[in-house]
Enzyme design. Structure first.
Site, PDB file in Angstrom:
ATOM      1  N   CYS A   1       0.802  -1.226   0.000  1.00 31.54           N
ATOM      2  CA  CYS A   1       0.000   0.000   0.000  1.00 31.54           C
ATOM      3  C   CYS A   1       0.833   1.274   0.000  1.00 31.54           C
ATOM      4  O   CYS A   1       0.298   2.359  -0.233  1.00 31.54           O
ATOM      5  CB  CYS A   1      -0.943   0.016   1.201  1.00 31.54           C
ATOM      6  SG  CYS A   1      -2.390  -1.039   1.004  1.00 31.54           S
TER       7      CYS A   1
ATOM      8  N   GLY B   1       3.101   1.844  -2.124  1.00 32.81           N
ATOM      9  CA  GLY B   1       3.377   2.126  -3.524  1.00 32.81           C
ATOM     10  C   GLY B   1       2.121   2.577  -4.244  1.00 32.81           C
ATOM     11  O   GLY B   1       0.999   2.354  -3.785  1.00 32.81           O
TER      12      GLY B   1
ATOM     13  N   MET C   1       0.785   1.557  -7.126  1.00 31.24           N
ATOM     14  CA  MET C   1      -0.064   0.488  -7.634  1.00 31.24           C
ATOM     15  C   MET C   1      -0.814  -0.198  -6.497  1.00 31.24           C
ATOM     16  O   MET C   1      -2.018  -0.459  -6.595  1.00 31.24           O
ATOM     17  CB  MET C   1       0.790  -0.528  -8.414  1.00 31.24           C
ATOM     18  CG  MET C   1      -0.023  -1.571  -9.193  1.00 31.24           C
ATOM     19  SD  MET C   1      -1.067  -0.863 -10.468  1.00 31.24           S
ATOM     20  CE  MET C   1      -2.674  -1.462  -9.939  1.00 31.24           C
TER      21      MET C   1
ATOM     22  N   THR D   1       2.922  -8.343  -8.750  1.00 30.39           N
ATOM     23  CA  THR D   1       4.283  -7.831  -8.905  1.00 30.39           C
ATOM     24  C   THR D   1       5.012  -8.613  -9.984  1.00 30.39           C
ATOM     25  O   THR D   1       4.981  -9.839  -9.990  1.00 30.39           O
ATOM     26  CB  THR D   1       5.065  -7.948  -7.583  1.00 30.39           C
ATOM     27  OG1 THR D   1       4.264  -7.446  -6.510  1.00 30.39           O
ATOM     28  CG2 THR D   1       6.367  -7.176  -7.650  1.00 30.39           C
TER      29      THR D   1
ATOM     30  N   PRO E   1       1.489 -11.575 -15.308  1.00 27.30           N
ATOM     31  CA  PRO E   1       2.281 -10.372 -15.563  1.00 27.30           C
ATOM     32  C   PRO E   1       1.409  -9.181 -15.940  1.00 27.30           C
ATOM     33  O   PRO E   1       1.883  -8.055 -16.035  1.00 27.30           O
ATOM     34  CB  PRO E   1       3.171 -10.790 -16.737  1.00 27.30           C
ATOM     35  CG  PRO E   1       2.332 -11.781 -17.480  1.00 27.30           C
ATOM     36  CD  PRO E   1       1.595 -12.545 -16.412  1.00 27.30           C
TER      37      PRO E   1
ATOM     38  N   HIS F   1       7.202   2.760 -19.571  1.00 28.88           N
ATOM     39  CA  HIS F   1       6.500   2.790 -18.291  1.00 28.88           C
ATOM     40  C   HIS F   1       7.067   3.927 -17.439  1.00 28.88           C
ATOM     41  O   HIS F   1       8.136   4.464 -17.732  1.00 28.88           O
ATOM     42  CB  HIS F   1       6.666   1.471 -17.531  1.00 28.88           C
ATOM     43  CG  HIS F   1       5.950   0.312 -18.130  1.00 28.88           C
ATOM     44  ND1 HIS F   1       6.404  -0.335 -19.266  1.00 28.88           N
ATOM     45  CD2 HIS F   1       4.806  -0.339 -17.756  1.00 28.88           C
ATOM     46  CE1 HIS F   1       5.577  -1.326 -19.556  1.00 28.88           C
ATOM     47  NE2 HIS F   1       4.603  -1.349 -18.665  1.00 28.88           N
TER      48      HIS F   1
ATOM     49  N   LYS G   1       9.179   1.960 -12.496  1.00 28.45           N
ATOM     50  CA  LYS G   1       9.145   0.537 -12.855  1.00 28.45           C
ATOM     51  C   LYS G   1      10.550   0.103 -13.224  1.00 28.45           C
ATOM     52  O   LYS G   1      11.095   0.518 -14.246  1.00 28.45           O
ATOM     53  CB  LYS G   1       8.184   0.271 -14.014  1.00 28.45           C
ATOM     54  CG  LYS G   1       8.094  -1.215 -14.379  1.00 28.45           C
ATOM     55  CD  LYS G   1       7.002  -1.473 -15.412  1.00 28.45           C
ATOM     56  CE  LYS G   1       6.988  -2.930 -15.861  1.00 28.45           C
ATOM     57  NZ  LYS G   1       6.775  -3.878 -14.750  1.00 28.45           N
TER      58      LYS G   1
ATOM     59  N   GLY H   1       6.531  -7.326 -18.035  1.00 27.89           N
ATOM     60  CA  GLY H   1       6.151  -8.734 -18.074  1.00 27.89           C
ATOM     61  C   GLY H   1       5.186  -9.007 -19.207  1.00 27.89           C
ATOM     62  O   GLY H   1       5.182 -10.090 -19.798  1.00 27.89           O
TER      63      GLY H   1
END
Length: 325
Positions: free
Chosen positions: A58, A60, A62, A150, A173, A208, A212, A217
């Protein structure tokens, strides 16, 4: 200006063709995850979806997006998450819920407490590539079903950890629903028409946000399909863009999405340059992945409840079952 087209092509750079994507602890300890200070969203979800989700990551962007999607979906967000550093007395606000952040040394004890209070909890992991395997091993040790959003880490070891433990996991991914459908179509094409693009030259470009660290992926998965179709590709040739200035000027990422986007371009050219194919999927923001991650958690929860014999899933399994909201 980077162009992936043959020199004779006079049309605009492929990234510029469409510009319509402008949308939107210290010491180990026992804890109570139902503490009065943790106020959960007052939304009553349908009974079949009433189960707790713990979002690891949390801190981060994403992970925070997923946590917000959990509460907005009417599900129970467990007010616990973890950090890669032993940081005490830190919380992250998600809607009306205060999520307490624990350091790595407290993970096992805290997760054990979560299991005691919420035996049917599902973990959604959005941490860091170098945490993937250690986190998965812990989830498997404790028997925690988990969604691994992840990317990176040792993927073979990841699958082996789940297989050896007989734990439930959904590993993918890519969590975006429509991108998953595109990946499924690519896999079907690769299975049905192996070697169809033999001799073709492939160029791949992915962009990205700077945070990142690993290679996409999704791009790896699509490249694997092209290889089944007969294309030879060296991953070292992939163009990976993380510089904001290049993303603005060369890739055409809207400025408001520099900190959260996923642009992919795959360009195929025949040996004599007379034929070319292009596949492109661009995402601005994180909502598509957050919503897909919640769908994945719902799907996995149903599989655990039904004691399904299959233990490892991916997002294509979710799509095929019609479990996308």
């Amino acid at each position: 200006m980077l162009s992936l087209r043959p020199p004779c092509t006079l049309s605009p750079a492929p990234w510029r063709r469409r510009r319509t994507l402008h949308g939107a602890a210290g010491t180990p300890q026992r804890v109570s995850v139902a503490a009065p200070s943790a106020i959960v969203e007052a939304v009553s979800p349908p009974a079949r979806f009433s189960f707790p989700i713990l979002v690891n990551g949390c801190t981060g962007k994403m992970g925070l997006s997923v946590a917000e999607a959990v509460t907005s979906s009417g599900l129970h967000l467990v007010p616990i998450s973890f950090s890669s550093r032993d940081t005490l007395d830190r919380t992250v606000r998600v809607g009306h819920t205060d999520v307490r952040i624990y350091g790595p040394s407290a993970r096992e004890d805290v997760l054990s407490s979560v299991i005691d209070e919420f035996p049917d909890v599902v973990v959604v992991d959005y941490t860091a590539p170098d945490s993937v395997n250690a986190n998965a091993e812990l989830y498997c040790k404790l028997g925690l079903p988990f969604v691994m959003g992840t990317t990176g880490g040792d993927r073979q070891l990841l699958y082996k950890s789940v297989q050896d433990s007989n734990n439930y996991a959904l590993i993918s991914p890519q969590m975006g629903k429509q991108v998953v459908a595109f990946l499924a179509a690519m896999e079907i094409m690769a299975e049905q028409f192996p070697g169809a693009f033999s001799g073709y030259h492939l160029e791949v470009l992915e962009s990205h946000q700077a945070g990142k660290l690993d290679i996409s992926g999704t791009a790896k998965a699509v490249i694997a399909c092209f290889e089944k179709l007969g294309v030879s590709y060296d991953m070292n040739r992939m163009v990976k863009i993380r510089d904001p200035e290049q993303q603005l000027e060369m890739v055409g990422v809207p400025e408001e999405h520099i900190e959260g986007h996923a642009f992919h371009l795959y360009h195929l050219t025949s040996p004599d340059d007379s034929v070319s194919f292009e596949f492109q999927h661009n995402v601005c923001g994180r909502s598509i992945y957050a919503e897909g991650s919640v769908d994945a958690a719902m799907f996995l929860h149903r599989k655990v409840r039904s004691n399904d014999s299959k233990r490892i899933y991916d997002m294509i399994d979710v799509l095929r079952e019609g479990s996308m909201r």
